[in-house]
Design an enzyme around this catalytic site. Sequence first.
Site, PDB file in Angstrom:
ATOM      1  N   ASP A  61      95.740 -31.932 -15.576  1.00 37.06           N
ATOM      2  CA  ASP A  61      95.773 -32.108 -17.025  1.00 37.06           C
ATOM      3  C   ASP A  61      94.525 -32.886 -17.442  1.00 37.06           C
ATOM      4  O   ASP A  61      94.198 -33.899 -16.804  1.00 37.06           O
ATOM      5  CB  ASP A  61      97.048 -32.896 -17.393  1.00 37.06           C
ATOM      6  CG  ASP A  61      97.330 -32.882 -18.872  1.00 37.06           C
ATOM      7  OD1 ASP A  61      96.448 -33.305 -19.656  1.00 37.06           O
ATOM      8  OD2 ASP A  61      98.432 -32.439 -19.255  1.00 37.06           O
ATOM      9  N   VAL A  62      93.852 -32.424 -18.494  1.00 33.14           N
ATOM     10  CA  VAL A  62      92.605 -33.112 -18.882  1.00 33.14           C
ATOM     11  C   VAL A  62      92.857 -34.525 -19.411  1.00 33.14           C
ATOM     12  O   VAL A  62      91.920 -35.300 -19.586  1.00 33.14           O
ATOM     13  CB  VAL A  62      91.790 -32.317 -19.935  1.00 33.14           C
ATOM     14  CG1 VAL A  62      91.212 -31.055 -19.341  1.00 33.14           C
ATOM     15  CG2 VAL A  62      92.606 -32.035 -21.193  1.00 33.14           C
ATOM     16  N   TYR A 152      93.341 -30.902 -36.208  1.00 29.34           N
ATOM     17  CA  TYR A 152      92.374 -30.045 -35.506  1.00 29.34           C
ATOM     18  C   TYR A 152      90.955 -30.329 -35.993  1.00 29.34           C
ATOM     19  O   TYR A 152      90.023 -30.479 -35.197  1.00 29.34           O
ATOM     20  CB  TYR A 152      92.748 -28.576 -35.705  1.00 29.34           C
ATOM     21  CG  TYR A 152      91.978 -27.630 -34.824  1.00 29.34           C
ATOM     22  CD1 TYR A 152      92.184 -27.608 -33.447  1.00 29.34           C
ATOM     23  CD2 TYR A 152      91.035 -26.749 -35.359  1.00 29.34           C
ATOM     24  CE1 TYR A 152      91.476 -26.733 -32.626  1.00 29.34           C
ATOM     25  CE2 TYR A 152      90.318 -25.876 -34.550  1.00 29.34           C
ATOM     26  CZ  TYR A 152      90.547 -25.869 -33.178  1.00 29.34           C
ATOM     27  OH  TYR A 152      89.833 -25.009 -32.371  1.00 29.34           O
ATOM     28  N   THR A 187      92.367 -14.959 -28.939  1.00 25.16           N
ATOM     29  CA  THR A 187      92.854 -15.463 -27.645  1.00 25.16           C
ATOM     30  C   THR A 187      94.371 -15.681 -27.776  1.00 25.16           C
ATOM     31  O   THR A 187      94.930 -15.572 -28.869  1.00 25.16           O
ATOM     32  CB  THR A 187      92.194 -16.816 -27.324  1.00 25.16           C
ATOM     33  OG1 THR A 187      92.577 -17.738 -28.353  1.00 25.16           O
ATOM     34  CG2 THR A 187      90.681 -16.722 -27.265  1.00 25.16           C
TER      35      THR A 187
HETATM   36  N1  NAP Z   1      90.416 -19.030 -30.257  1.00 30.76           N
HETATM   37  C1  NAP Z   1      89.771 -19.494 -31.299  1.00 30.76           C
HETATM   38  O1  NAP Z   1      89.796 -18.907 -32.395  1.00 30.76           O
HETATM   39  C2  NAP Z   1      88.932 -20.740 -31.166  1.00 30.76           C
HETATM   40  C3  NAP Z   1      87.954 -20.977 -32.144  1.00 30.76           C
HETATM   41  C4  NAP Z   1      87.180 -22.133 -32.050  1.00 30.76           C
HETATM   42  C5  NAP Z   1      87.385 -23.011 -31.019  1.00 30.76           C
HETATM   43  N2  NAP Z   1      88.350 -22.768 -30.088  1.00 30.76           N
HETATM   44  C6  NAP Z   1      88.534 -23.760 -29.038  1.00 30.76           C
HETATM   45  O2  NAP Z   1      88.266 -23.184 -27.775  1.00 30.76           O
HETATM   46  C7  NAP Z   1      89.083 -23.816 -26.781  1.00 30.76           C
HETATM   47  C8  NAP Z   1      89.900 -22.745 -26.060  1.00 30.76           C
HETATM   48  O3  NAP Z   1      90.736 -22.115 -27.004  1.00 30.76           O
HETATM   49  P1  NAP Z   1      91.505 -20.749 -26.687  1.00 30.76           P
HETATM   50  O4  NAP Z   1      91.519 -19.990 -27.937  1.00 30.76           O
HETATM   51  O5  NAP Z   1      90.998 -20.165 -25.436  1.00 30.76           O
HETATM   52  O6  NAP Z   1      92.971 -21.351 -26.467  1.00 30.76           O
HETATM   53  P2  NAP Z   1      94.154 -20.876 -25.487  1.00 30.76           P
HETATM   54  O7  NAP Z   1      94.179 -19.409 -25.400  1.00 30.76           O
HETATM   55  O8  NAP Z   1      95.373 -21.582 -25.954  1.00 30.76           O
HETATM   56  O9  NAP Z   1      93.689 -21.488 -24.092  1.00 30.76           O
HETATM   57  C9  NAP Z   1      93.552 -22.887 -23.972  1.00 30.76           C
HETATM   58  C10 NAP Z   1      93.735 -23.290 -22.537  1.00 30.76           C
HETATM   59  O10 NAP Z   1      93.624 -24.729 -22.485  1.00 30.76           O
HETATM   60  C11 NAP Z   1      94.629 -25.202 -21.622  1.00 30.76           C
HETATM   61  N3  NAP Z   1      95.032 -26.568 -21.916  1.00 30.76           N
HETATM   62  C12 NAP Z   1      95.629 -27.042 -23.036  1.00 30.76           C
HETATM   63  N4  NAP Z   1      95.923 -28.331 -22.903  1.00 30.76           N
HETATM   64  C13 NAP Z   1      95.506 -28.702 -21.666  1.00 30.76           C
HETATM   65  C14 NAP Z   1      95.542 -29.907 -20.933  1.00 30.76           C
HETATM   66  N5  NAP Z   1      96.084 -31.020 -21.443  1.00 30.76           N
HETATM   67  N6  NAP Z   1      95.020 -29.919 -19.687  1.00 30.76           N
HETATM   68  C15 NAP Z   1      94.501 -28.808 -19.148  1.00 30.76           C
HETATM   69  N7  NAP Z   1      94.439 -27.623 -19.794  1.00 30.76           N
HETATM   70  C16 NAP Z   1      94.938 -27.581 -21.035  1.00 30.76           C
HETATM   71  C17 NAP Z   1      95.794 -24.260 -21.849  1.00 30.76           C
HETATM   72  O11 NAP Z   1      96.656 -24.400 -20.756  1.00 30.76           O
HETATM   73  P3  NAP Z   1      98.081 -23.714 -20.660  1.00 30.76           P
HETATM   74  O12 NAP Z   1      97.732 -22.333 -20.217  1.00 30.76           O
HETATM   75  O13 NAP Z   1      98.813 -24.513 -19.673  1.00 30.76           O
HETATM   76  O14 NAP Z   1      98.665 -23.785 -22.046  1.00 30.76           O
HETATM   77  C18 NAP Z   1      95.105 -22.921 -21.965  1.00 30.76           C
HETATM   78  O15 NAP Z   1      94.938 -22.301 -20.719  1.00 30.76           O
HETATM   79  C19 NAP Z   1      89.941 -24.841 -27.527  1.00 30.76           C
HETATM   80  O16 NAP Z   1      89.311 -26.089 -27.497  1.00 30.76           O
HETATM   81  C20 NAP Z   1      89.935 -24.305 -28.939  1.00 30.76           C
HETATM   82  O17 NAP Z   1      90.161 -25.324 -29.869  1.00 30.76           O
HETATM   83  C21 NAP Z   1      89.117 -21.642 -30.136  1.00 30.76           C
END
Ligand code: NAP
Length: 258
Positions: A61-62, A152, A187
Amino acid sequence: MPDLTTQRVLITGARQGLGHAIARRFLADGARVCLFGRGGMEEARRALNAPADSVVAVTGDVRDSADLERATRVMTEAFGGIDGVVTAAGITRIAPIATLTPEQFREIMDINVTGTWLSVRAAVEAMPDLGGWAVLLGSVYGEGGAPDRSAYCASKGAVHNLARALAVELGPRGVRVNVVAPTGVMTPMIRDLIARGLYNQAGVEARTPLGRMATVEEVAAACAFLASPDAGMTTGTILPVDGGWIANGFIQPSNTNR
Ligand SMILES: NC(=O)c1ccc[n+]([C@@H]2O[C@H](COP(=O)([O-])OP(=O)(O)OC[C@H]3O[C@@H](n4cnc5c(N)ncnc54)[C@H](OP(=O)(O)O)[C@@H]3O)[C@@H](O)[C@H]2O)c1
């Protein structure tokens, strides 16, 4: 294509979504990667279908510095060290300030901000004496406000300024720190919001000058550039992958992105 053949990279949040796509891209560019996440990491590793000596997987966990330090030790054993970190672990929550609980606010700050700081800290400690880099996943919401996203937006604004601060602090050590700031990307995070009626994809597309969301590959490509020697003089920057969203000045009717 950026040359990442010498790079040994810790990627947090690598089970799914952007972290997983970034791992795929980095492996294609020749990097060796450590997938870090809360669970399902062996499945994530197998899904990449990469040579066993180029990928390791660590469950953690981060929010836990001991987990992150364990990951850097695994990388030292497997790859002989670590050159960079991509912080893609993150969560979101969409709710008005009146209904968002203090616990929910703290959870977002803890994972998105403290977790990012701890990830960079552990990685930098294990990097060579001179050199290294970090790419932090920020967001367009780190550069402006939007309704129902107080936690956020606060967290991503903090990530953006964290990168600037660390770029200044770690520059003399040769460590570069940059942010990739995407608009919406399809995602599991966004699919979940859509399923719960909390994400207006058409609204996001309508106010993006390029008229669409970003792809995971486009975000991964920006990360690969910032990780590569091609970006050797680039630090402390926010690189939008947003189709012009930030340039458009966040101009929106207040209900288009709920
Ligand atoms: N998708 C978008 O539209 C978007 C846009 C801008 C920025 N972002 C940013 O990009 C990053 C990735 O987003 P995503 O869309 O890929 O989200 P996602 O599909 O929910 O994937 C996020 C990953 O982070 C992991 N995670 C969450 N909390 C954690 C923790 N405490 N320790 C370790 N791992 C943890 C999750 O683990 P689990 O699998 O266990 O849940 C999941 O595998 C995030 O920071 C998000 O804010 C996303």
